[in-house]
Design a protein around this motif. Structure first.
Motif, PDB file in Angstrom:
ATOM      1  N   SER A 170      46.165  39.349  41.849  1.00 42.41           N
ATOM      2  CA  SER A 170      47.141  40.408  42.164  1.00 42.41           C
ATOM      3  C   SER A 170      46.625  41.306  43.282  1.00 42.41           C
ATOM      4  O   SER A 170      46.617  42.533  43.173  1.00 42.41           O
ATOM      5  CB  SER A 170      47.432  41.234  40.903  1.00 42.41           C
ATOM      6  OG  SER A 170      47.917  40.414  39.868  1.00 42.41           O
ATOM      7  N   LEU A 171      46.205  40.683  44.350  1.00 43.59           N
ATOM      8  CA  LEU A 171      45.601  41.429  45.450  1.00 43.59           C
ATOM      9  C   LEU A 171      46.593  42.369  46.111  1.00 43.59           C
ATOM     10  O   LEU A 171      47.800  42.068  46.214  1.00 43.59           O
ATOM     11  CB  LEU A 171      45.009  40.469  46.470  1.00 43.59           C
ATOM     12  CG  LEU A 171      43.657  39.872  46.056  1.00 43.59           C
ATOM     13  CD1 LEU A 171      43.366  38.599  46.824  1.00 43.59           C
ATOM     14  CD2 LEU A 171      42.551  40.888  46.266  1.00 43.59           C
ATOM     15  N   LYS A 172      46.068  43.506  46.548  1.00 39.06           N
ATOM     16  CA  LYS A 172      46.863  44.545  47.201  1.00 39.06           C
ATOM     17  C   LYS A 172      46.287  44.814  48.585  1.00 39.06           C
ATOM     18  O   LYS A 172      45.087  44.588  48.812  1.00 39.06           O
ATOM     19  CB  LYS A 172      46.812  45.828  46.377  1.00 39.06           C
ATOM     20  CG  LYS A 172      47.198  45.669  44.919  1.00 39.06           C
ATOM     21  CD  LYS A 172      46.960  46.964  44.165  1.00 39.06           C
ATOM     22  CE  LYS A 172      47.283  46.810  42.689  1.00 39.06           C
ATOM     23  NZ  LYS A 172      47.032  48.074  41.930  1.00 39.06           N
ATOM     24  N   PRO A 173      47.087  45.330  49.498  1.00 40.29           N
ATOM     25  CA  PRO A 173      46.545  45.653  50.828  1.00 40.29           C
ATOM     26  C   PRO A 173      45.337  46.592  50.759  1.00 40.29           C
ATOM     27  O   PRO A 173      44.415  46.468  51.577  1.00 40.29           O
ATOM     28  CB  PRO A 173      47.736  46.319  51.527  1.00 40.29           C
ATOM     29  CG  PRO A 173      48.928  45.680  50.897  1.00 40.29           C
ATOM     30  CD  PRO A 173      48.546  45.492  49.452  1.00 40.29           C
ATOM     31  N   GLU A 174      45.305  47.479  49.782  1.00 41.38           N
ATOM     32  CA  GLU A 174      44.163  48.403  49.666  1.00 41.38           C
ATOM     33  C   GLU A 174      42.891  47.718  49.181  1.00 41.38           C
ATOM     34  O   GLU A 174      41.829  48.346  49.136  1.00 41.38           O
ATOM     35  CB  GLU A 174      44.516  49.579  48.740  1.00 41.38           C
ATOM     36  CG  GLU A 174      45.076  49.188  47.393  1.00 41.38           C
ATOM     37  CD  GLU A 174      46.599  49.224  47.360  1.00 41.38           C
ATOM     38  OE1 GLU A 174      47.246  48.753  48.327  1.00 41.38           O
ATOM     39  OE2 GLU A 174      47.133  49.720  46.342  1.00 41.38           O
ATOM     40  N   ASP A 175      42.968  46.438  48.828  1.00 41.01           N
ATOM     41  CA  ASP A 175      41.765  45.678  48.489  1.00 41.01           C
ATOM     42  C   ASP A 175      41.061  45.141  49.736  1.00 41.01           C
ATOM     43  O   ASP A 175      39.980  44.557  49.641  1.00 41.01           O
ATOM     44  CB  ASP A 175      42.108  44.501  47.570  1.00 41.01           C
ATOM     45  CG  ASP A 175      42.613  44.943  46.210  1.00 41.01           C
ATOM     46  OD1 ASP A 175      43.572  44.324  45.712  1.00 41.01           O
ATOM     47  OD2 ASP A 175      42.044  45.905  45.648  1.00 41.01           O
ATOM     48  N   THR A 176      41.675  45.317  50.883  1.00 39.11           N
ATOM     49  CA  THR A 176      41.069  44.859  52.129  1.00 39.11           C
ATOM     50  C   THR A 176      39.742  45.569  52.371  1.00 39.11           C
ATOM     51  O   THR A 176      39.668  46.800  52.362  1.00 39.11           O
ATOM     52  CB  THR A 176      42.017  45.129  53.313  1.00 39.11           C
ATOM     53  OG1 THR A 176      43.190  44.329  53.158  1.00 39.11           O
ATOM     54  CG2 THR A 176      41.352  44.789  54.642  1.00 39.11           C
ATOM     55  N   ALA A 177      38.686  44.771  52.540  1.00 38.11           N
ATOM     56  CA  ALA A 177      37.343  45.328  52.705  1.00 38.11           C
ATOM     57  C   ALA A 177      36.365  44.185  52.937  1.00 38.11           C
ATOM     58  O   ALA A 177      36.720  43.012  52.788  1.00 38.11           O
ATOM     59  CB  ALA A 177      36.924  46.113  51.466  1.00 38.11           C
ATOM     60  N   THR A 178      35.142  44.560  53.263  1.00 36.43           N
ATOM     61  CA  THR A 178      34.040  43.609  53.214  1.00 36.43           C
ATOM     62  C   THR A 178      33.427  43.695  51.831  1.00 36.43           C
ATOM     63  O   THR A 178      33.139  44.796  51.352  1.00 36.43           O
ATOM     64  CB  THR A 178      32.984  43.928  54.282  1.00 36.43           C
ATOM     65  OG1 THR A 178      33.587  43.876  55.571  1.00 36.43           O
ATOM     66  CG2 THR A 178      31.845  42.913  54.222  1.00 36.43           C
TER      67      THR A 178
END
Length: 122
Positions: free
Chosen positions: A86-94
């Motif tokens: 259930s990935l969200k745009p705010e999970d974007t990271a290294t």
């Protein structure tokens, strides 16, 4: 100790990825290491998101990922996993994995770190 992350990539919101962290050059049995996953987005501080204590000890999760990102440790293959659902745009990271012989939970003071893998959610 060497830690190498893999499995990152680009995915649409709602999708899934599984991150792996392969450990090598261990001075102790892999089972004796507590391990964790951390992430850092551009312009933000590094965040601890999931951890598992040594010897199949308790797991710990940040509220931001609880129920979505289960952590698992494969002692036979010296690999740590993070299943990201259930990935969200705010999970974007290294995303980084870390290891230590101390049971550190979600603290940031792990002694060994990988170089990270990028996850982008759009």
């Amino acid at each position: 100790v060497q830690l190498v992350e893999s499995g990152g990539g680009s995915v649409q919101a709602g999708g899934s990825l599984r991150l792996s962290c392969a450990a090598s050059r261990l001075h102790y049995d892999f089972d004796n290491f507590s391990m964790g996953w951390f992430r850092q987005a551009p312009g933000k501080e590094r965040e601890a998101i999931a951890a598992i204590d040594k010897r199949n000890g308790p797991t710990f999760y940040a509220e931001s990922v609880k129920g979505r990102f289960p952590i698992a440790k494969d002692n036979a293959n010296h690999t740590l996993y993070l299943q990201m659902n259930s990935l969200k745009p705010e999970d974007t990271a290294t995303y980084y994995c870390a290891a230590d012989i101390r049971p550190l939970g979600l603290r940031q003071t792990y002694g060994y770190w990988g170089k990270g893998t990028q996850v982008t959610v759009s």
